[in-house]
Design a protein around this motif. Structure first.
Motif, PDB file in Angstrom:
ATOM      1  N   SER A 198     -27.012  44.702  41.873  1.00  0.00           N
ATOM      2  CA  SER A 198     -26.350  45.237  40.674  1.00  0.00           C
ATOM      3  C   SER A 198     -27.385  45.647  39.632  1.00  0.00           C
ATOM      4  N   CYS A 199     -26.943  46.524  38.718  1.00  0.00           N
ATOM      5  CA  CYS A 199     -27.841  46.893  37.621  1.00  0.00           C
ATOM      6  C   CYS A 199     -27.942  45.732  36.638  1.00  0.00           C
ATOM      7  N   SER A 200     -28.880  45.804  35.730  1.00  0.00           N
ATOM      8  CA  SER A 200     -29.122  44.690  34.814  1.00  0.00           C
ATOM      9  C   SER A 200     -27.938  44.452  33.881  1.00  0.00           C
TER      10      SER A 200
ATOM     11  N   CYS B 244     -20.437  46.010  39.865  1.00  0.00           N
ATOM     12  CA  CYS B 244     -21.245  47.229  39.770  1.00  0.00           C
ATOM     13  C   CYS B 244     -21.001  48.100  40.995  1.00  0.00           C
ATOM     14  N   ASP B 245     -20.789  49.419  40.750  1.00  0.00           N
ATOM     15  CA  ASP B 245     -20.595  50.309  41.901  1.00  0.00           C
ATOM     16  C   ASP B 245     -21.918  50.849  42.440  1.00  0.00           C
ATOM     17  N   ARG B 246     -23.047  50.381  41.861  1.00  0.00           N
ATOM     18  CA  ARG B 246     -24.398  50.667  42.332  1.00  0.00           C
ATOM     19  C   ARG B 246     -24.744  52.154  42.291  1.00  0.00           C
ATOM     20  N   ALA B 247     -24.014  52.931  41.451  1.00  0.00           N
ATOM     21  CA  ALA B 247     -24.366  54.342  41.262  1.00  0.00           C
ATOM     22  C   ALA B 247     -25.517  54.447  40.262  1.00  0.00           C
TER      23      ALA B 247
ATOM     24  N   LEU C 167     -21.462  53.805  32.219  1.00  0.00           N
ATOM     25  CA  LEU C 167     -20.888  55.028  31.662  1.00  0.00           C
ATOM     26  C   LEU C 167     -19.746  54.709  30.713  1.00  0.00           C
ATOM     27  N   LYS C 168     -18.914  53.716  31.072  1.00  0.00           N
ATOM     28  CA  LYS C 168     -17.807  53.313  30.206  1.00  0.00           C
ATOM     29  C   LYS C 168     -18.325  52.795  28.878  1.00  0.00           C
ATOM     30  N   LYS C 169     -19.445  52.051  28.914  1.00  0.00           N
ATOM     31  CA  LYS C 169     -20.003  51.472  27.703  1.00  0.00           C
ATOM     32  C   LYS C 169     -20.907  52.468  26.960  1.00  0.00           C
TER      33      LYS C 169
ATOM     34  N   MET D  32     -16.137  40.512  49.669  1.00  0.00           N
ATOM     35  CA  MET D  32     -17.586  40.388  49.827  1.00  0.00           C
ATOM     36  C   MET D  32     -18.222  40.358  48.442  1.00  0.00           C
ATOM     37  N   ASP D  33     -19.186  39.403  48.216  1.00  0.00           N
ATOM     38  CA  ASP D  33     -19.845  39.362  46.923  1.00  0.00           C
ATOM     39  C   ASP D  33     -20.991  40.349  46.891  1.00  0.00           C
ATOM     40  N   GLU D  34     -21.660  40.376  45.737  1.00  0.00           N
ATOM     41  CA  GLU D  34     -22.655  41.422  45.557  1.00  0.00           C
ATOM     42  C   GLU D  34     -23.905  41.210  46.388  1.00  0.00           C
TER      43      GLU D  34
END
Length: 589
Positions: free
Chosen positions: A27-29, A38-41, A48-50, A1-3
Motif C-alpha cells: 500500500s501507499c504511505s 489501497c488500490d495500488r494505482a 485522489l479522493k483526499k 485477502m489482506d494487503e
C-alpha cells in the motif's frame, strides 16, 4: 485477502492457528497510515479522493540479494525439469496415429551436475534452449548438499533395490572401510588390467589411473559412482586372481579382509563382498540419474553377474535390461557424430559402452531363450575405432585415424565381436519372430553373416593348437570366442529346416550349413577341453568356460542328434566326410 497477499488462517490453506509471517507492504504511505484499502494505482484512488496525489508514495522495492538470485536459478531449474517431463510424457501419451512433428536432427544430450539425459528433438527443445540462456543470467553456485529431485523417483519409488544386498553398509564411512589396504588394491587392479577382461576397454586406463591417484588424496570427496567403479575393478581382480594367482589371495592378511574376520575369506566371498559394495555405491549415487561414470560401474556390475552365475542368468537378464534403458536415457543408441556437444573422447567411450552392453543383452537373452531388449531399438551407433587408450584422451580435439585392422590391439576382439553380435541379433530376432520369415530373408541374413565373418582378420580365426604355441593365450581364446558366435549364428539361423516333415530340396543348403556349424562347435569343445586341462596351454584361462559356452555346445549336440535319428536328409549321404564325423559322434555318445 489482506494487503500482504496472504489468505486467512496460517498461510498454508488449512485454517489452523495463526503463524507470524513476514508481510510485504504494497500500500501507499497514506493508505497504510490511515489503514485504508489501497488500490495500488499511481496515484491511488484514496489519495485522489483526499486531493493529495503528490503524497501518494510507495516504499521502494527491496534490494535483491544474491540469495534471491539463487532462488530464481532453482526455480528455473525446476521449470527445466518440468519441461523435460512434458517431453517424456508427450512421447508416452501422443496417439500412435498422430502426425509426426518436425524434429531437430539428431536429438540433444542434456548434461546436468549429476546426470546426463538424451531427448529427441521436439518443439519443447526451443523452450529448453531459452531456459539455458536465462539460467546463465542467474547463475549462482549452489550448496553442495543441495539435491535435485527426480519427479519419476518421487512418484514411482526407486528401482534401485535391485542392487541392494543384505549386508549393505549404513554410511559412507562403512563403505570406505570395506576397501582393503592400498597395496592390496594396487595388486588387484594390476590383475584386472592384465587379465584382458571383455569389459576392460570401457575403462580408459590413463584417465582411470589419474582418477585413482586423486582418490587417495581425499577418499571422502569421491563420487559414489567412481567408488562403485573401484569396487567392481577390485572384485573382478579377485575373480581373475583366483585363476591366475590364487597364492596371492591366500597370502592376504586378515587385515585386508573386507569381513574383518580372523582369517582371510574365500575368493568368492571377497568377490561378492566387493561387488555388493559396488552395488551399494551405485544405489547411493542414484544410478537412475546416470552419467558416464554410472555406465562404467553398471557395466562392470553386470559383467560380474554375467561371469559367475553359471546356474542361471535371469538376474543378469534383468540387470542388462536396466543398463540398456539407462543408456537410452543418455542417448547412447545414437552415434555421437549425430549429437551436438559430445567431445571426441566421450563419443568414443560411448561407442564402447553401447557395443558391450548390447553384446551382453543378446548373449544372456539367447541363453534364456527370451527376446533381447535391443530388438525394438533403432540405433545408428557405430563400432568403436581400433585405437589404444594412449591414442586419445579427454583433451583430444579430434580422434586420430583408426589403426589398421591388421594390427592386433586390445580393441581387435571387442570390435569384431561387436560386429558378429550385431548379425547374431538379426538371427535371434528371426528366431523369436511370431511369423516365420521367408526363405529369402533367411538367406539375406546368411549373406550378411558370411560377409561379416569374411572381414574378421585371419589372425583372429581358429587354427590348430600346435600352430598356436607362439601366440598369446588370450588371443587363442578370443579366436574361439569369435568362431563360436559365428557358428552359433549359423546353427540358429538354419536349424528350423532340420525339422521339416518333408525336407524341401531348396532348403538343402540350410540343413548342410546347420550341421557343419554344429560339428565345428563340438570340435571347439573338444579342443578347449584338452587345452584347459592342468598344465596345458590354456589351463589358467578357465574363466572362459562360462555357462554360455556350454549352452552353445548343447545346442550343437541337439542338432547332431536330430540328424542321427532321422533318415530324411538324403543330401548328407553324398558328403562322406560330413557323415563320418556324425557317425563318430554317434558312436562316442
Amino acid at each position: 485477502m489482506d494487503e500482504s497477499g496472504a489468505g486467512p488462517g496460517n498461510g498454508n490453506g488449512n485454517g489452523g492457528p495463526h503463524v507470524k509471517r513476514t508481510r510485504i507492504l504494497l500500500s501507499c504511505s497514506v493508505c497504510r497510515n490511515s489503514k485504508l484499502k489501497c488500490d495500488r494505482a499511481q496515484p491511488c484512488g484514496q489519495c485522489l479522493k483526499k486531493c493529495k496525489p503528490s503524497a501518494c508514495e510507495y516504499a521502494p522495492k527491496p534490494e535483491k540479494h544474491k540469495k534471491q538470485a539463487k532462488g530464481m536459478a532453482a526455480r528455473l531449474k525446476r521449470l527445466e525439469g518440468m519441461v523435460k517431463g512434458m517431453i517424456d510424457s508427450e512421447s508416452l501419451t501422443r496417439p500412435a496415429d498422430a502426425p509426426d512433428e518436425p524434429t531437430a536432427a539428431g536429438g540433444q544430450v542434456i548434461r546436468g551436475d549429476r546426470a546426463t539425459s538424451y531427448v529427441g528433438g521436439t518443439h519443447f527443445m526451443a523452450i529448453l534452449e531459452d531456459i539455458d540462456e536465462l539460467k546463465s543470467y542467474f547463475e549462482v553456485p549452489e550448496d553442495e548438499e543441495t539435491e535435485d529431485l527426480d519427479a519419476y523417483e518421487e512418484a514411482a519409488g526407486s528401482p534401485e533395490l535391485l542392487l541392494f544386498s543384505r549386508s549393505a553398509p549404513r554410511n559412507r564411512d562403512e563403505l570406505l572401510a570395506l576397501l582393503p589396504e592400498k597395496s592390496v588394491i594396487d595388486r588387484l587392479m594390476m590383475r584386472y588390467f592384465n587379465s584382458n577382461s571383455p569389459s576392460q576397454h570401457i575403462l580408459h586406463k590413463p584417465t582411470f589411473s589419474k582418477e585413482y591417484q586423486q582418490f587417495w588424496q581425499d577418499p571422502s570427496k569421491t563420487s559414489y559412482h567412481w567408488l562403485a567403479c573401484l569396487f567392481m575393478v577390485i572384485s573382478l581382480g579377485v575373480f581373475f586372481s583366483s585363476f591366475q594367482a590364487p597364492h596371492e589371495l591366500d597370502a592376504d592378511s586378515s587385515s585386508s579382509s573386507p569381513t574383518g574376520a580372523g582369517t582371510a575369506p574365500s575368493a568368492m566371498d571377497r568377490f561378492r563382498q566387493y561387488r555388493n559394495a559396488g552395488g551399494t555405491a551405485l544405489v547411493w549415487g542414484k544410478y537412475s540419474r546416470p552419467n558416464n561414470m554410472t555406465l562404467q560401474a553398471f557395466l562392470l556390475y553386470v559383467e560380474g553377474d554375467f561371469m559367475v552365475n553359471r546356474d542361471t542368468q535371469m538376474n543378469c537378464y534383468l540387470l542388462s535390461s536396466v543398463l540398456i534403458r539407462l543408456m537410452l536415457k543418455m542417448g547412447l543408441h545414437r552415434d555421437p557424430s549425430k549429437l551436438p556437444n559430445i567431445s571426441p573422447y566421450d563419443g568414443e567411450m560411448r561407442r564402447r559402452y553401447w557395443n558391450l552392453a548390447i553384446q551382453i543383452d543378446l548373449l544372456v537373452s539367447f541363453h534364456l531363450g527370451l527376446p533381447s531388449m535391443i530388438h525394438g531399438i533403432e540405433s545408428d551407433t557405430l563400432l568403436p575405432r581400433n585405437l589404444i587408450d594412449e591414442d586419445f584422451d579427454e583433451e583430444s580435439r579430434k580422434l586420430p585415424l583408426a589403426r589398421p585392422a591388421a594390427d592386433y590391439t586390445p580393441l581387435t576382439y571387442p570390435i569384431n565381436k561387436a560386429a558378429l553380435c550385431r548379425v547374431f541379433g538379426l538371427v535371434a530376432r528371426q528366431a523369436h519372430a511370431l511369423t516365420v520369415p521367408g526363405y529369402a530373408e533367411v538367406m539375406r541374413v546368411d549373406g550378411v553373416l558370411e560377409c561379416t565373418w569374411s572381414q574378421v582378420p585371419g589372425f583372429m580365426k581358429v587354427k590348430p593348437m600346435e600352430e598356436s604355441v607362439m601366440d598369446p593365450p588370450l588371443q587363442v581364446v578370443q579366436r574361439f570366442g569369435l568362431a563360436s558366435i559365428y557358428q552359433k549364428s549359423r546353427c540358429v539361423l538354419h536349424r528350423r529346416y532340420l525339422t521339416e516333415a518333408n525336407p524341401k530340396r531348396e532348403h538343402a543348403y540350410s540343413r548342410k550349413t546347420c550341421l557343419e556349424a554344429a560339428l565345428a562347435l563340438l570340435d571347439y569343445q573338444s579342443i578347449i577341453y584338452g587345452a584347459c586341462k592342468p598344465g596345458a596351454m590354456l589351463s589358467h584361462m578357465g574363466w572362459f568356460m562360462s555357462s554360455l559356452a556350454i549352452n552353445d555346445f548343447l545346442l550343437a549336440d541337439m542338432i547332431v542328434s536330430l540328424v542321427l535319428q532321422s533318415e530324411n536328409y538324403p543330401e548328407f549321404g553324398g558328403d562322406s566326410d560330413l557323415m563320418m564325423q556324425v557317425s563318430i559322434l554317434g558312436s562316442d555318445s
